[in-house]
Write a protein that holds these residues in place. Sequence first.
Motif, short mmCIF file in Angstrom:
data_model
loop_
_atom_site.label_atom_id
_atom_site.label_comp_id
_atom_site.label_asym_id
_atom_site.label_seq_id
_atom_site.Cartn_x
_atom_site.Cartn_y
_atom_site.Cartn_z
N MET A 151 -59.70 -59.77 91.13
CA MET A 151 -60.29 -58.52 90.64
C MET A 151 -60.08 -58.39 89.13
O MET A 151 -58.99 -58.68 88.62
N THR A 152 -61.10 -57.99 88.42
CA THR A 152 -61.01 -57.83 86.98
C THR A 152 -60.13 -56.64 86.64
O THR A 152 -60.31 -55.55 87.17
N ARG A 153 -59.19 -56.88 85.73
CA ARG A 153 -58.22 -55.85 85.36
C ARG A 153 -58.53 -55.28 83.98
O ARG A 153 -58.73 -56.04 83.03
N VAL A 154 -58.56 -53.96 83.88
CA VAL A 154 -58.82 -53.26 82.61
C VAL A 154 -57.71 -52.26 82.36
O VAL A 154 -57.36 -51.48 83.25
N VAL A 155 -57.16 -52.28 81.15
CA VAL A 155 -56.16 -51.30 80.75
C VAL A 155 -56.72 -50.50 79.58
O VAL A 155 -57.14 -51.06 78.56
N VAL A 156 -56.76 -49.18 79.73
CA VAL A 156 -57.14 -48.27 78.66
C VAL A 156 -55.86 -47.62 78.16
O VAL A 156 -55.05 -47.12 78.96
N ILE A 157 -55.67 -47.61 76.84
CA ILE A 157 -54.43 -47.07 76.26
C ILE A 157 -54.76 -45.80 75.49
O ILE A 157 -55.54 -45.81 74.54
N GLY A 158 -54.16 -44.69 75.92
CA GLY A 158 -54.39 -43.40 75.27
C GLY A 158 -55.11 -42.45 76.19
O GLY A 158 -56.25 -42.69 76.56
N GLY A 159 -54.44 -41.35 76.57
CA GLY A 159 -54.99 -40.44 77.56
C GLY A 159 -55.53 -39.14 77.01
O GLY A 159 -55.46 -38.11 77.68
N GLY A 160 -56.07 -39.17 75.77
CA GLY A 160 -56.80 -38.01 75.28
C GLY A 160 -58.21 -38.01 75.87
O GLY A 160 -58.51 -38.77 76.79
N ILE A 161 -59.09 -37.18 75.33
CA ILE A 161 -60.44 -37.11 75.87
C ILE A 161 -61.14 -38.45 75.77
O ILE A 161 -61.92 -38.82 76.66
N SER A 162 -60.88 -39.23 74.72
CA SER A 162 -61.53 -40.54 74.57
C SER A 162 -61.11 -41.49 75.66
O SER A 162 -61.95 -42.14 76.29
N GLY A 163 -59.81 -41.60 75.90
CA GLY A 163 -59.32 -42.52 76.93
C GLY A 163 -59.70 -42.07 78.32
O GLY A 163 -60.10 -42.87 79.17
N LEU A 164 -59.59 -40.77 78.59
CA LEU A 164 -59.93 -40.24 79.91
C LEU A 164 -61.40 -40.48 80.24
O LEU A 164 -61.74 -40.96 81.32
N SER A 165 -62.28 -40.14 79.29
CA SER A 165 -63.71 -40.31 79.57
C SER A 165 -64.08 -41.79 79.63
O SER A 165 -64.93 -42.18 80.44
N THR A 166 -63.43 -42.64 78.84
CA THR A 166 -63.70 -44.07 78.90
C THR A 166 -63.32 -44.64 80.26
O THR A 166 -64.11 -45.36 80.89
N ALA A 167 -62.11 -44.34 80.72
CA ALA A 167 -61.65 -44.87 82.01
C ALA A 167 -62.53 -44.38 83.15
O ALA A 167 -62.91 -45.15 84.05
N TRP A 168 -62.88 -43.09 83.13
CA TRP A 168 -63.69 -42.54 84.21
C TRP A 168 -65.11 -43.10 84.19
O TRP A 168 -65.64 -43.52 85.22
N LEU A 169 -65.72 -43.13 83.01
CA LEU A 169 -67.09 -43.63 82.89
C LEU A 169 -67.17 -45.11 83.25
O LEU A 169 -68.14 -45.55 83.89
N LEU A 170 -66.16 -45.87 82.85
CA LEU A 170 -66.16 -47.30 83.18
C LEU A 170 -66.11 -47.51 84.68
O LEU A 170 -66.84 -48.35 85.24
N GLY A 171 -65.28 -46.74 85.35
CA GLY A 171 -65.22 -46.85 86.81
C GLY A 171 -66.52 -46.48 87.48
O GLY A 171 -66.98 -47.15 88.42
N GLU A 172 -67.16 -45.42 87.00
CA GLU A 172 -68.43 -44.98 87.58
C GLU A 172 -69.54 -45.98 87.34
O GLU A 172 -70.33 -46.30 88.24
N ARG A 173 -69.63 -46.48 86.11
CA ARG A 173 -70.68 -47.45 85.78
C ARG A 173 -70.48 -48.75 86.55
O ARG A 173 -71.45 -49.35 87.04
N ALA A 174 -69.25 -49.20 86.67
CA ALA A 174 -68.98 -50.44 87.39
C ALA A 174 -69.35 -50.30 88.86
O ALA A 174 -69.96 -51.19 89.46
N ARG A 175 -68.99 -49.14 89.45
CA ARG A 175 -69.30 -48.91 90.85
C ARG A 175 -70.82 -48.90 91.07
O ARG A 175 -71.33 -49.45 92.06
N ALA A 176 -71.56 -48.30 90.15
CA ALA A 176 -73.02 -48.26 90.27
C ALA A 176 -73.63 -49.65 90.17
O ALA A 176 -74.71 -49.90 90.74
N MET A 177 -72.95 -50.55 89.47
CA MET A 177 -73.44 -51.92 89.31
C MET A 177 -72.91 -52.85 90.40
O MET A 177 -73.20 -54.05 90.38
#
Length: 465
Positions: free
Chosen positions: A1-27
């Motif tokens: 399984m491909t592993r991704v680490v996002v560093i920083g939990g402000g709005i940028s990191g939160l939206s990046t991690a969430w959007l990446l998961g959603e986009r990957a699932r859709a694909m």
Amino acid sequence: MTRVVVIGGGISGLSTAWLLGERARAMGKTLDIRLLEQEGRAGGKIRSVREDGFLCEWGPNGFLDNKPQTLDLCVGLGITDRLHKSNDNARKRYIFTGGELHRLPENGPSFLKSRLLSWPGKLRLLAEPFAAPPPVGVDETLAAFGRRRLGDEALRKLIAPMASGIFAGDPETMSLASCFPRIAELEREYGGLFKAMVALARKKKQERAEGKVSSSAAGPGGTLTSFREGIQFLTDTLAAQLGERLVTGCTVSRVEWNGSAWIIKTSDGMLFSADLVIMAAPAYAAATMLEALDQPLADLLRAIPYATLNVICCGFETRGLGHQLDGFGFLVPKEEGRTVLGTLWDSSMFEERAPQGRALLRSMAGGACRPELLALPEEQLLQLVRDDLRVSMGISAVPCFSRVIRHGRAIPQYVAGHGQRLEAIEERAGRHRGLLLTGNAFRGVGLNDCVASSQAVVERALAQL
């Protein structure tokens, strides 16, 4: 399984991690995503705290709905029914100058009647179509642009307060192209701001006639939008939906490449390995993490300056206050010699920001021009703010509630040369496949900007994966 680490939990990191998961699932892709945040809570400087019935925002108090990024994020999260738009008071914005509040003019007749600018200042503003063209090959500062196109008085009373209100910055050092790219683009495309305004107004009129644009009571740049619980509701929702993918209380000390994977080391000895790392931490923090990997890249990131900011919340009894508070708030030109950069009338814009019969005012002080205010004792700073409220609004009452919030490094500053620095950062980071950068240090400090950057970095991440 491909592993991704996002560093920083402000709005940028939160939206990046969430959007990446959603986009990957859709694909149809399966990703192992981890978001690491050093604080005990996610959200960064976005924080909404209710005390004694007052809702104090530690950082931004919302986003403008004239851009789709954050609205689209809310649609994806399923929280559009919780959105709370500011009321029509937010249209009324003021500048404190010459010892009184002046409402910002919204049209030609109100501009001519306004005493915000002197008649020489107004005439100079009307000469804008005949201003000299922008200098070639120079990253012009906001101050230089203002003087060239609109004159010194407009710079001091209009442009500089706006810059301090958005960036807490100094227009003498701020890059026009990096801080306000749309303005630079309009000047290049139309040859001037007035020409651009006329052309865009005609275009909008035509679109309305064709039914493409609906009229609204939005204030400048759209309607300020938040949630009844405060803007933290957005980051809390992102954190809740990320669930166990979010790891708080995890301080990253180093990011290294071992030849086959990225190794993320934490201060307490934990190790994470990843195929892709997305840095969403502040530039200075990312610099420390990347020093061992790429010293020149770390130096470039560390060269991005940050402005300090003090947020001072004051609650008052509305009876006998002496001011109607029927507006967004006011900004203060530097020449006035006041402590505050501006004051927002939070309870006037949003309901339920203060208890019945009370009002909440939120003042900003410090910024790039007054960093020394960060070191003032709390009581002294509060007294200076109260003095400013008395002089500007006639409020002499003692606050029934007060809260001082300090941000040592609040807002990144896009100083002249920022565009070249970004190119150098992207070139250095591009040498490390699987390493991506996002956040408000690069292409916009607003909430919409951060979400837009997250959307862009997610697409780059998926392309690499």
